[in-house]
Write an enzyme that holds these catalytic residues in place. Structure first.
Site, mmCIF file in Angstrom:
data_model
loop_
_atom_site.group_PDB
_atom_site.id
_atom_site.type_symbol
_atom_site.label_atom_id
_atom_site.label_comp_id
_atom_site.label_asym_id
_atom_site.label_seq_id
_atom_site.Cartn_x
_atom_site.Cartn_y
_atom_site.Cartn_z
ATOM 1 N N ARG A 124 0.849 -1.198 0.000
ATOM 2 C CA ARG A 124 0.000 0.000 0.000
ATOM 3 C C ARG A 124 0.882 1.245 0.000
ATOM 4 O O ARG A 124 0.911 1.994 0.966
ATOM 5 C CB ARG A 124 -0.923 -0.036 1.221
ATOM 6 C CG ARG A 124 -2.379 -0.314 0.894
ATOM 7 C CD ARG A 124 -2.711 -1.768 0.797
ATOM 8 N NE ARG A 124 -4.074 -1.969 0.319
ATOM 9 C CZ ARG A 124 -5.114 -2.213 1.106
ATOM 10 N NH1 ARG A 124 -4.961 -2.288 2.399
ATOM 11 N NH2 ARG A 124 -6.322 -2.392 0.603
ATOM 12 N N GLN A 129 -0.852 2.531 -5.924
ATOM 13 C CA GLN A 129 -2.297 2.694 -5.687
ATOM 14 C C GLN A 129 -3.143 2.207 -6.859
ATOM 15 O O GLN A 129 -4.199 1.614 -6.664
ATOM 16 C CB GLN A 129 -2.620 4.157 -5.394
ATOM 17 C CG GLN A 129 -2.481 4.458 -3.909
ATOM 18 C CD GLN A 129 -2.857 5.891 -3.568
ATOM 19 O OE1 GLN A 129 -3.333 6.635 -4.407
ATOM 20 N NE2 GLN A 129 -2.648 6.252 -2.322
ATOM 21 N N ASP A 132 -3.901 -1.495 -6.744
ATOM 22 C CA ASP A 132 -4.438 -1.984 -5.470
ATOM 23 C C ASP A 132 -5.831 -2.597 -5.660
ATOM 24 O O ASP A 132 -6.857 -1.960 -5.444
ATOM 25 C CB ASP A 132 -4.477 -0.803 -4.484
ATOM 26 C CG ASP A 132 -4.875 -1.227 -3.089
ATOM 27 O OD1 ASP A 132 -5.257 -2.400 -2.908
ATOM 28 O OD2 ASP A 132 -4.819 -0.382 -2.169
ATOM 29 N N SER A 135 -8.242 -2.814 -2.663
ATOM 30 C CA SER A 135 -9.068 -1.622 -2.445
ATOM 31 C C SER A 135 -10.201 -1.530 -3.459
ATOM 32 O O SER A 135 -11.340 -1.241 -3.101
ATOM 33 C CB SER A 135 -8.221 -0.350 -2.525
ATOM 34 O OG SER A 135 -7.409 -0.242 -1.395
ATOM 35 N N TYR A 229 -2.526 -1.481 8.747
ATOM 36 C CA TYR A 229 -3.455 -2.567 9.014
ATOM 37 C C TYR A 229 -3.658 -2.739 10.518
ATOM 38 O O TYR A 229 -2.873 -2.245 11.324
ATOM 39 C CB TYR A 229 -2.910 -3.887 8.449
ATOM 40 C CG TYR A 229 -3.006 -3.986 6.951
ATOM 41 C CD1 TYR A 229 -4.238 -4.188 6.333
ATOM 42 C CD2 TYR A 229 -1.879 -3.892 6.155
ATOM 43 C CE1 TYR A 229 -4.336 -4.302 4.958
ATOM 44 C CE2 TYR A 229 -1.963 -4.006 4.776
ATOM 45 C CZ TYR A 229 -3.194 -4.211 4.189
ATOM 46 O OH TYR A 229 -3.282 -4.317 2.830
HETATM 47 P P1 NAD Z 1 -8.896 -4.701 5.942
HETATM 48 O O1 NAD Z 1 -9.807 -5.231 4.878
HETATM 49 O O2 NAD Z 1 -7.610 -5.390 6.184
HETATM 50 O O3 NAD Z 1 -9.690 -4.626 7.329
HETATM 51 C C1 NAD Z 1 -10.897 -3.900 7.424
HETATM 52 C C2 NAD Z 1 -10.913 -3.081 8.698
HETATM 53 O O4 NAD Z 1 -11.145 -3.949 9.799
HETATM 54 C C3 NAD Z 1 -9.613 -2.342 9.006
HETATM 55 O O5 NAD Z 1 -9.889 -0.963 9.082
HETATM 56 C C4 NAD Z 1 -9.193 -2.914 10.346
HETATM 57 O O6 NAD Z 1 -8.565 -1.952 11.170
HETATM 58 C C5 NAD Z 1 -10.523 -3.368 10.900
HETATM 59 N N1 NAD Z 1 -10.452 -4.335 11.995
HETATM 60 C C6 NAD Z 1 -9.616 -5.388 12.145
HETATM 61 N N2 NAD Z 1 -9.886 -6.037 13.292
HETATM 62 C C7 NAD Z 1 -10.923 -5.392 13.874
HETATM 63 C C8 NAD Z 1 -11.646 -5.587 15.065
HETATM 64 N N3 NAD Z 1 -11.354 -6.583 15.889
HETATM 65 N N4 NAD Z 1 -12.644 -4.727 15.379
HETATM 66 C C9 NAD Z 1 -12.936 -3.693 14.545
HETATM 67 N N5 NAD Z 1 -12.281 -3.450 13.406
HETATM 68 C C10 NAD Z 1 -11.287 -4.289 13.069
HETATM 69 O O7 NAD Z 1 -8.624 -3.152 5.697
HETATM 70 P P2 NAD Z 1 -8.317 -2.384 4.361
HETATM 71 O O8 NAD Z 1 -9.579 -1.859 3.793
HETATM 72 O O9 NAD Z 1 -7.466 -3.239 3.504
HETATM 73 O O10 NAD Z 1 -7.501 -1.153 4.923
HETATM 74 C C11 NAD Z 1 -6.429 -1.365 5.826
HETATM 75 C C12 NAD Z 1 -5.594 -0.114 5.959
HETATM 76 O O11 NAD Z 1 -4.926 0.176 4.742
HETATM 77 C C13 NAD Z 1 -6.374 1.126 6.309
HETATM 78 O O12 NAD Z 1 -5.565 1.874 7.182
HETATM 79 C C14 NAD Z 1 -6.514 1.844 5.008
HETATM 80 O O13 NAD Z 1 -6.698 3.226 5.165
HETATM 81 C C15 NAD Z 1 -5.169 1.532 4.402
HETATM 82 N N6 NAD Z 1 -5.171 1.637 2.951
HETATM 83 C C16 NAD Z 1 -4.125 2.308 2.369
HETATM 84 C C17 NAD Z 1 -4.073 2.414 0.992
HETATM 85 C C18 NAD Z 1 -2.931 3.127 0.339
HETATM 86 O O14 NAD Z 1 -2.230 3.834 0.981
HETATM 87 N N7 NAD Z 1 -2.702 2.919 -0.927
HETATM 88 C C19 NAD Z 1 -5.046 1.845 0.217
HETATM 89 C C20 NAD Z 1 -6.094 1.146 0.843
HETATM 90 C C21 NAD Z 1 -6.117 1.040 2.211
#
Ligand code: NAD
Length: 389
Positions: A124, A129, A132, A135, A229
């Protein structure tokens, strides 16, 4: 060099790895593209559209031959191991390929001497991006969860003031505020619901607020892991979270759960006892049902009833969510494929550079070597020595 797209073999999968507009871009890169006959039909892309974009169509009887001579194989789901082992040495596969859930496929690709790049593992970082796919597909899935909830709820989402009286807006609680959760919040808000959300990462509070939702602060330890994460929670932390969330669940008409931990089974967030005070007729939509479930007893592709004092709550176990939006999920996925292929193609030659951070991060297998640490652990292989060891 030839890119081959086979029809997806997984039951219920309606996406296709390349759409015609993506084919045009790959041809401009100097690549040839071949699509299995009818592979795009479930995403409303017929053979003629691919032919017009410059691809060739491979009949189903010839697809095995085409795959075994392909330089690149692009798919959404991992290939079947029986197909993986027939690929030519040096070929590159692009697909989702969980390093922990596909040991047979990883063994087959390794034995064939293939480089397998997985969209589950694309770092990420800002440069990646556009590659990804986690996402892009989570966006589709999150949107669908809110629509499913609205359709199955016995209440309006918006507030309505009518001649027959005022209807209060539905209260929607979203657990997990990653890409899917944020999109579920945005969609539920657009439909007029009052939305609140919780995530173990305290840093997600601002994003939740920017969706027009209220962040619930449970005053528990934040669980920020590497790369933005979440970290896995211990038993005590899980119990404390469940106790603290119970009153918020009781007062919700809809709960949408979207929590995940990379490479692990989805965390259990909602137990049967946590819903016993919900109003009967409420719905819980479990986006994570296919990866272990955030809700006790949820089953992917099925409704499960949980009892409350006055009746039942319906737990909807989601399945193939992104496929339910196959035209747009395929369009976005195909662009992710084009971006990753562009990174590894120079003057019409596909040549993945293992020193590139994106290639190194996403390679489950590189030229036959299983490089990913989680995949090695799953296969019972020794960890690779780190540089300088
Ligand atoms: P994910 O699919 O891995 O998880 C979904 C959400 O579940 C996450 O926000 C996580 O914190 C939450 N979670 C995990 N355990 C939990 C619990 N016990 N109770 C409540 N919530 C819980 O997440 P994702 O959509 O892949 O995103 C993960 C991170 O990556 C985020 O910080 C997001 O902003 C970031 N992200 C960055 C980029 C980038 O920079 N290119 C792109 C996409 C996502």
């Amino acid at each position: 060099m030839k890119v081959v797209v086979p029809a997806e073999h997984h039951q219920g999968e309606r996406r296709v790895a390349l759409v015609p507009e993506a084919v045009v871009k790959l041809i401009k890169l100097g690549l040839e593209v071949a699509i299995q006959d009818g592979a795009g039909l479930t995403a409303n892309q017929d053979n003629n559209a691919y032919l017009a974009a410059g691809a060739t169509i491979v009949s189903t009887s010839d697809i095995s031959k085409a795959l075994s001579s392909a330089d690149v194989v692009a798919s959404v789901r991992p290939l079947d191991p029986a197909v993986g082992k027939t690929l030519k040495s040096g070929a590159v596969t692009l697909s989702f390929l969980s390093p922990t859930n596909n040991p047979d496929e990883i063994k087959a690709l390794s034995a064939a001497g293939v480089t397998a790049l997985s969209f589950d593992l694309v770092p990420r970082i800002s440069r990646a991006q556009s590659m990804d796919a986690l996402s892009s597909q989570a966006l589709c899935a999150g949107y669908r969860t809110a629509l499913i909830a609205a359709e199955r709820s016995t209440k309006f989402f918006p507030m309505l003031m009518t001649a027959a009286g005022t209807v209060q807006p539905a209260k929607v609680l979203v657990l997990g505020a990653g890409v899917a959760g944020l999109q579920a919040m945005a969609t539920a808000r657009r439909l007029g619901a009052v939305v609140s959300a919780y995530d173990v990462r305290a840093s997600s509070a601002d994003e939740v607020k920017s969706m027009g939702a209220t962040f619930i602060n449970l005053n528990l330890e934040t669980l920020e892991g590497a790369g933005g994460y979440a970290r896995e929670m211990g038993e005590d932390r899980a119990k404390a979270q469940q106790d603290a969330l119970k009153p918020f669940i009781s007062e919700s008409d809809v709960v949408i759960t979207t929590a995940a931990i990379p490479g692990r089974k989805a965390p259990l967030l909602v137990t049967a006892s946590m819903v016993e005070n919900m109003k009967p007729g409420s719905v819980i939509v479990d986006l994570a049902a296919e990866s272990g479930g955030n809700v006790e007893g949820s089953i992917a592709g099925q409704d499960v009833l949980l009892p409350t004092a006055g009746g039942d709550v319906t737990v909807i176990g989601c399945k193939d969510l992104a496929s339910q939006l196959s035209v747009h999920s395929s369009k976005l996925y195909a662009q992710n494929v084009v971006s990753l292929l562009t990174l590894i193609t120079t003057e019409g030659e596909v040549n993945a550079d293992p020193s590139d951070e994106v290639v190194a991060g996403s390679a489950v297998v590189f030229a036959g070597d299983v490089r990913n640490a989680m995949a090695r652990e799953t296969l019972g292989l020794q960890p690779l020595a780190k540089d300088g060891e």
